[in-house]
Design an enzyme around this catalytic site. Structure first.
Site, PDB file in Angstrom:
ATOM      1  N   GLU A  37     -22.572   5.133   2.420  1.00 35.24           N
ATOM      2  CA  GLU A  37     -22.841   5.491   1.342  1.00 35.24           C
ATOM      3  C   GLU A  37     -21.996   4.972   0.168  1.00 35.24           C
ATOM      4  O   GLU A  37     -22.535   4.278  -1.137  1.00 35.24           O
ATOM      5  CB  GLU A  37     -22.834   7.016   1.201  1.00 35.24           C
ATOM      6  N   TYR A  38     -20.780   4.796   0.313  1.00 33.98           N
ATOM      7  CA  TYR A  38     -19.951   4.341  -0.439  1.00 33.98           C
ATOM      8  C   TYR A  38     -20.127   2.744  -0.577  1.00 33.98           C
ATOM      9  O   TYR A  38     -20.241   2.281  -1.769  1.00 33.98           O
ATOM     10  CB  TYR A  38     -18.311   4.187   0.151  1.00 33.98           C
ATOM     11  N   ASP A  39     -20.326   2.143   0.616  1.00 33.47           N
ATOM     12  CA  ASP A  39     -20.692   0.742   0.634  1.00 33.47           C
ATOM     13  C   ASP A  39     -22.023   0.416  -0.219  1.00 33.47           C
ATOM     14  O   ASP A  39     -22.302  -0.652  -1.036  1.00 33.47           O
ATOM     15  CB  ASP A  39     -21.025   0.171   2.023  1.00 33.47           C
ATOM     16  N   SER A  84      18.787   0.009  -9.349  1.00 31.61           N
ATOM     17  CA  SER A  84      18.847   0.268  -8.102  1.00 31.61           C
ATOM     18  C   SER A  84      19.504   1.639  -7.725  1.00 31.61           C
ATOM     19  O   SER A  84      19.730   2.393  -8.932  1.00 31.61           O
ATOM     20  CB  SER A  84      19.581  -0.939  -7.365  1.00 31.61           C
ATOM     21  N   LEU A  85      19.594   2.073  -6.318  1.00 29.26           N
ATOM     22  CA  LEU A  85      20.214   3.337  -6.225  1.00 29.26           C
ATOM     23  C   LEU A  85      21.628   3.114  -5.568  1.00 29.26           C
ATOM     24  O   LEU A  85      21.697   2.334  -4.855  1.00 29.26           O
ATOM     25  CB  LEU A  85      19.454   4.012  -5.451  1.00 29.26           C
ATOM     26  N   GLU A 115      13.027  13.326  -2.082  1.00 28.46           N
ATOM     27  CA  GLU A 115      11.937  12.237  -1.659  1.00 28.46           C
ATOM     28  C   GLU A 115      12.342  11.275  -0.643  1.00 28.46           C
ATOM     29  O   GLU A 115      13.137  10.860  -0.221  1.00 28.46           O
ATOM     30  CB  GLU A 115      11.375  11.567  -2.882  1.00 28.46           C
ATOM     31  N   LYS A 117      12.384   7.752   0.970  1.00 24.81           N
ATOM     32  CA  LYS A 117      12.870   6.491   0.595  1.00 24.81           C
ATOM     33  C   LYS A 117      11.709   5.458   1.253  1.00 24.81           C
ATOM     34  O   LYS A 117      12.068   5.265   2.545  1.00 24.81           O
ATOM     35  CB  LYS A 117      14.429   6.006   0.645  1.00 24.81           C
ATOM     36  N   ASP A 119      10.042   2.340   2.502  1.00 26.76           N
ATOM     37  CA  ASP A 119      10.677   0.902   2.971  1.00 26.76           C
ATOM     38  C   ASP A 119       9.414  -0.108   2.435  1.00 26.76           C
ATOM     39  O   ASP A 119       8.814  -0.446   3.527  1.00 26.76           O
ATOM     40  CB  ASP A 119      10.792   1.157   4.313  1.00 26.76           C
ATOM     41  N   GLU A 174       6.351   1.866  -4.933  1.00 29.88           N
ATOM     42  CA  GLU A 174       6.546   0.896  -3.963  1.00 29.88           C
ATOM     43  C   GLU A 174       5.445   0.490  -3.313  1.00 29.88           C
ATOM     44  O   GLU A 174       4.414   1.324  -2.854  1.00 29.88           O
ATOM     45  CB  GLU A 174       7.403   1.772  -2.899  1.00 29.88           C
ATOM     46  N   TYR A 226       7.104   6.589  -7.374  1.00 30.16           N
ATOM     47  CA  TYR A 226       8.180   7.680  -7.670  1.00 30.16           C
ATOM     48  C   TYR A 226       8.825   7.693  -8.735  1.00 30.16           C
ATOM     49  O   TYR A 226       9.636   8.366  -8.908  1.00 30.16           O
ATOM     50  CB  TYR A 226       9.360   6.981  -6.565  1.00 30.16           C
ATOM     51  N   LYS A 291      17.272  13.150  -6.461  1.00 33.43           N
ATOM     52  CA  LYS A 291      17.210  13.091  -7.934  1.00 33.43           C
ATOM     53  C   LYS A 291      17.700  14.527  -8.586  1.00 33.43           C
ATOM     54  O   LYS A 291      16.853  15.242  -8.250  1.00 33.43           O
ATOM     55  CB  LYS A 291      15.766  12.225  -8.470  1.00 33.43           C
ATOM     56  N   LYS A 315      20.525   6.861   3.587  1.00 34.25           N
ATOM     57  CA  LYS A 315      19.651   6.212   4.436  1.00 34.25           C
ATOM     58  C   LYS A 315      19.992   6.605   5.803  1.00 34.25           C
ATOM     59  O   LYS A 315      20.899   7.255   6.197  1.00 34.25           O
ATOM     60  CB  LYS A 315      20.316   4.679   4.567  1.00 34.25           C
ATOM     61  N   CYS A 409       9.152  -7.249  46.224  1.00 37.04           N
ATOM     62  CA  CYS A 409       9.769  -6.354  45.680  1.00 37.04           C
ATOM     63  C   CYS A 409      11.307  -6.365  45.754  1.00 37.04           C
ATOM     64  O   CYS A 409      11.665  -6.509  46.899  1.00 37.04           O
ATOM     65  CB  CYS A 409       9.251  -4.910  46.242  1.00 37.04           C
ATOM     66  N   CYS A 412      12.280  -3.264  48.591  1.00 36.35           N
ATOM     67  CA  CYS A 412      11.516  -3.101  49.895  1.00 36.35           C
ATOM     68  C   CYS A 412      11.054  -4.285  50.423  1.00 36.35           C
ATOM     69  O   CYS A 412      10.784  -4.566  51.435  1.00 36.35           O
ATOM     70  CB  CYS A 412      10.605  -1.851  49.960  1.00 36.35           C
ATOM     71  N   CYS A 427       4.601  -3.414  43.285  1.00 32.27           N
ATOM     72  CA  CYS A 427       5.070  -3.794  44.465  1.00 32.27           C
ATOM     73  C   CYS A 427       3.871  -2.871  45.543  1.00 32.27           C
ATOM     74  O   CYS A 427       3.429  -1.810  45.145  1.00 32.27           O
ATOM     75  CB  CYS A 427       6.253  -2.773  44.938  1.00 32.27           C
ATOM     76  N   CYS A 433       8.107   1.953  50.235  1.00 31.48           N
ATOM     77  CA  CYS A 433       9.471   1.548  49.143  1.00 31.48           C
ATOM     78  C   CYS A 433      10.101   2.552  48.588  1.00 31.48           C
ATOM     79  O   CYS A 433       9.723   3.696  47.959  1.00 31.48           O
ATOM     80  CB  CYS A 433       8.604   0.819  47.962  1.00 31.48           C
TER      81      CYS A 433
HETATM   82  S1  IVH Z   1      14.091   5.920  -7.539  1.00 34.58           S
HETATM   83  C1  IVH Z   1      16.346   4.705 -10.973  1.00 34.58           C
HETATM   84  N1  IVH Z   1      12.551   6.865  -5.457  1.00 34.58           N
HETATM   85  O1  IVH Z   1      14.647   2.098  -3.287  1.00 34.58           O
HETATM   86  C2  IVH Z   1      15.870   5.009  -9.596  1.00 34.58           C
HETATM   87  N2  IVH Z   1      13.414   4.673  -5.383  1.00 34.58           N
HETATM   88  O2  IVH Z   1      17.716   1.183  -3.797  1.00 34.58           O
HETATM   89  C3  IVH Z   1      14.859   3.961  -9.048  1.00 34.58           C
HETATM   90  N3  IVH Z   1      12.947   3.429  -3.462  1.00 34.58           N
HETATM   91  O3  IVH Z   1      14.540  -0.389  -5.881  1.00 34.58           O
HETATM   92  C4  IVH Z   1      14.527   4.126  -7.937  1.00 34.58           C
HETATM   93  N4  IVH Z   1      11.744   5.104  -2.470  1.00 34.58           N
HETATM   94  O4  IVH Z   1      12.353   0.352  -4.649  1.00 34.58           O
HETATM   95  C5  IVH Z   1      13.294   5.722  -6.144  1.00 34.58           C
HETATM   96  N5  IVH Z   1      11.491   7.792  -3.591  1.00 34.58           N
HETATM   97  C6  IVH Z   1      12.206   6.648  -4.570  1.00 34.58           C
HETATM   98  C7  IVH Z   1      12.079   5.332  -3.630  1.00 34.58           C
HETATM   99  C8  IVH Z   1      12.714   4.594  -4.250  1.00 34.58           C
HETATM  100  C9  IVH Z   1      12.083   3.754  -2.332  1.00 34.58           C
HETATM  101  C10 IVH Z   1      13.311   1.828  -3.522  1.00 34.58           C
HETATM  102  C11 IVH Z   1      13.127   1.342  -4.884  1.00 34.58           C
HETATM  103  C12 IVH Z   1      14.369   0.986  -5.307  1.00 34.58           C
HETATM  104  C13 IVH Z   1      15.250   0.916  -4.285  1.00 34.58           C
HETATM  105  C14 IVH Z   1      16.687   1.294  -4.475  1.00 34.58           C
END
Ligand code: IVH
Length: 671
Positions: A37-39, A84-85, A115, A117, A119, A174, A226, A291, A315, A409, A412, A427, A433
């Site tokens: 239906e979506y299609d 970054s974190l 939350e 993280k 990947d 992400e 996020y 956070k 991590k 084998c 045996c 075997c 065996c």
């Molecule tokens: S918050 C100011 N929340 O981890 C803080 N980052 O090592 C901004 N990442 O560059 C990041 N899951 O790409 C936040 N739940 C999450 C995340 C997250 C993955 C990544 C993000 C960031 C990296 C930092």
């Protein structure tokens, strides 16, 4: 449709409908209409736009398919830098993070948003008046690359937000690949003779940085938000958790795994519970992010270098590591399967030291191009058996050599056969065996089968080598004296083993079926067979058709079961087991102990729960593999405290046992 006015109106309706279904499917995980239906809706919109090209708009779902290739990605400056974190490496780092935050903010306890993280690859999505206009990678944090055309192809990114959207909204999140989609993608790569991707993150990154958006469109990428970047007018929410809910209400996908927790215990419990469920999540995560939840408090914390002080990443132990293959041995399994096993230079991965890893079979070994002497990537995820993921041929030393499967084998000396349509070499020795006999006995005695404590690998080696035991039934005629006569066996341990052999006679049908070691019948299938047939006789006389009526049982498994019971040696063994007193309560058929994310963990329940009785909670914990006990000890993993919890809660605190509430419990259970 030939009238522009009608077509315009219809296109608007179709876009809204398709957008809504997209959101139900990808964001809410709750589709309302069948794919066909979506299609149909989609094709109708395509037809209209083909007839009236002037109706094509940037937010039309038809525009996702991938436009023309670009020569290079243009730079995009982030209005608010993408930071970054900071990382935590130990539980203590997390306690320090909480303590520092409390000191800076002069508070006694702090609320956090916890939350996963994700990947994947960080991106910024710009929405102007609710329309997705631009998307960029993180780049160096200040300037990223414009990958708008590629991001447009990601189905769960809304091209138009629902509800009242702000003037300008930068969403941070992400780009990831779900595990299933990654497997599918690699399968496709293999079929097409292309190189496979190493892991979902690399595949996601590679797919997003394609100059040709058509390639990106063919990759099943997803986005999870996020946080926020630049926003106009200012964000009116007091808390990060409220911002995430608001994003979701606009149709932006956010993870369902985020929780509000307080204090260092809350942080620790979240970490442990997510680590337990890591394998069952649909996407890969490499840790958790904490956070400070209140935005005003976040602002007061300030920054260190390129990372905010209000957040920290913790991590999980790495699941992959590099090591060297010292040798390749052959293991003979209970069904005679010859499995090549890599002997590795010891390496710490997934929280344990690994020295062996399975190579599955010859084909896999060839496909992964693994030689003795190679440097390889080893992976150990959760409780899964460690495996060799791939080799690094560029690091292959001159002394490296290939491995050939033996034609006889190694135990045996019987011939090895490998039917051309099967990956596994076997075997042909069968019960002749000793390796197969030993493996079958080890399986029979194992914890999830007959659970004969004390009858482990070493003792089985001894009793088989001494000729005391050939089949499982022989175990029940062992005497204490015959065990005492074995080297390194004391009076006391012989007595204990005999006792646990006798105790094991009382079992369940599911465990018994599993213990028989029928090829292709694992624990879940055994439980299903026990539930379906209710008694052993019915199972033994079932034919292939009847077996296939059992849920989840196909022709291969049915055939293995029929072959097993057709063999008189197996039927004799069963007769002798029953004559020795092995029995089960037929009304309890199927009630084997279940596996699950909580297996090996004990809980104690105290106080009144809101959404279920304590009994219901017990059943659900057991369904997830956990155990519920009546009193708290040091070994208790979690105490679940409801309203008016009493002395058990006090005891938990006194012993330092983690205490969780009902919500946290719900988060741990299989849904
Ligand atoms: S918050 C100011 N929340 O981890 C803080 N980052 O090592 C901004 N990442 O560059 C990041 N899951 O790409 C936040 N739940 C999450 C995340 C997250 C993955 C990544 C993000 C960031 C990296 C930092």
């Amino acid at each position: 449709m030939h009238d522009l006015t009608d077509a315009t109106a219809r296109a608007v309706v179709l876009r809204a409908e398709i957008g809504e279904h997209n959101q139900r499917y990808y964001v809410l995980d709750d589709p309302q209409i069948p794919d066909a239906e979506y299609d149909r809706l989609f094709r109708e919109l395509e037809d209209i736009e083909a007839e009236f090209p002037q109706l094509r708009s940037v937010d039309s779902p038809t525009q996702r398919v991938g436009s023309t290739p670009v020569e290079k990605f243009l730079p995009v400056e982030h209005v608010v830098p993408m930071l970054s974190l900071s990382n935590a490496f130990t539980d203590e780092d997390i306690r320090n993070f909480d303590r520092r935050s409390r000191e800076t903010l002069e508070l006694t306890t702090i609320e956090y948003s916890a939350e996963p993280k994700f990947d994947g690859l960080a991106v910024n999505l710009r929405f102007e008046r609710g329309i997705f206009v631009r998307g960029a990678t993180r780049g160096d944090g200040s300037t990223g690359e414009d990958v708008t055309q590629n991001l447009r192809t990601i189905r769960n990114i809304p091209l138009r937000l629902s509800g009242s959207a702000p003037e300008i909204l930068d969403v941070r999140g992400e780009v990831i690949l779900f595990k299933d989609d990654f497997e599918l993608l690699n399968h496709r790569q293999r079929e097409a003779g292309n190189k496979e991707f190493v892991n979902p993150r690399n595949a996601a990154a590679g797919s997003l940085r394609q100059l040709n958006p058509k390639i990106t469109a063919s990759r099943p990428l997803r986005f999870l938000a996020y946080g926020l970047g630049h926003i106009l007018p200012q964000n009116q929410f007091r808390k990060h958790s409220e911002t995430l809910s608001w994003l979701k209400s606009l149709g932006i996908p956010v993870s369902t795994e985020a929780r509000i927790v307080t204090g260092p215990d809350g942080l620790q419990t979240y970490y442990e519970s997510l680590q337990l469920r890591r394998e069952s999540l649909p996407y890969e995560i490499d840790g958790v992010v904490y956070k400070i939840n209140e935005t005003a408090l976040q602002e007061r914390m300030g920054f260190v270098a390129r990372a905010p002080r209000f957040a920290i990443a913790y991590k999980f132990p790495a699941q992959e590591a590099l090591t060297v293959v010292l040798d390749i041995d052959i293991q003979v399994g209970r069904t005679g399967a010859l499995t090549p096993v890599a002997r590795l230079s010891p390496v710490f991965v997934g929280g344990v030291t690994v020295t062996n890893a399975t190579l599955h079979n010859e084909e896999e070994l060839r496909r992964k191009d693994i030689w003795i002497g190679d440097t390889v990537v080893v992976r150990r995820a959760g409780d899964v058996i460690p495996e060799v993921v791939r080799s690094l041929p560029e690091r292959r030393p001159g002394t490296a050599r290939t491995f050939a499967m033996p034609t006889r084998c190694p135990i045996c000396g019987s011939a090895v056969s490998r039917p051309s349509d099967e990956a596994v070499a076997r075997c042909t020795g069968g019960a002749v065996c000793p390796a197969q006999r030993k493996q079958a006995l080890m399986h029979f005695a194992s914890r999830r089968a007959m659970n004969i404590e004390g009858l482990g690998d070493k003792l089985i080696d001894q009793i088989v080598d001494a000729g005391l035991v050939t089949t499982a039934a022989d175990i029940y005629s062992l005497s204490q004296q015959s065990l005492v006569d074995l080297p390194r066996m004391g009076e006391k341990s012989a007595k204990n083993v005999i006792e646990s052999i006798l105790n094991s006679r009382r079992t369940t049908l599911a465990r018994f079926i599993y213990a028989l070691g029928i090829r292709n019948v694992g624990e879940a299938t055994a439980a299903e067979l026990a539930r379906y047939f209710g008694n052993l006789n019915a199972l033994m006389v079932a034919d292939i058709e009847q077996l296939q009526d059992v849920p989840d049982i196909g022709p291969t498994v049915s055939e293995s079961i029929c072959d097993f019971f057709a063999d008189t040696r197996n039927r004799d063994n069963i007769d002798r087991l029953q004559a020795a007193g092995v029995s089960w309560d037929e009304t309890l058929a199927g009630s084997g102990q279940s596996r699950g994310p909580l297996s090996g963990h004990t809980f104690v329940l105290t106080g009144t729960l809101r959404t279920m009785t304590r009994d219901e909670a017990r059943v659900r914990i057991e369904q997830s593999g956990g155990k519920v006990l009546g009193s708290v000890s040091k070994k208790t993993k979690w105490v679940v405290a409801g309203e008016d919890a009493g002395s058990k809660l006090e005891k938990a605190h006194a012993l330092g046992v983690s205490v969780i509430d009902e919500n946290e419990l719900l988060g741990l259970l299989i849904k």
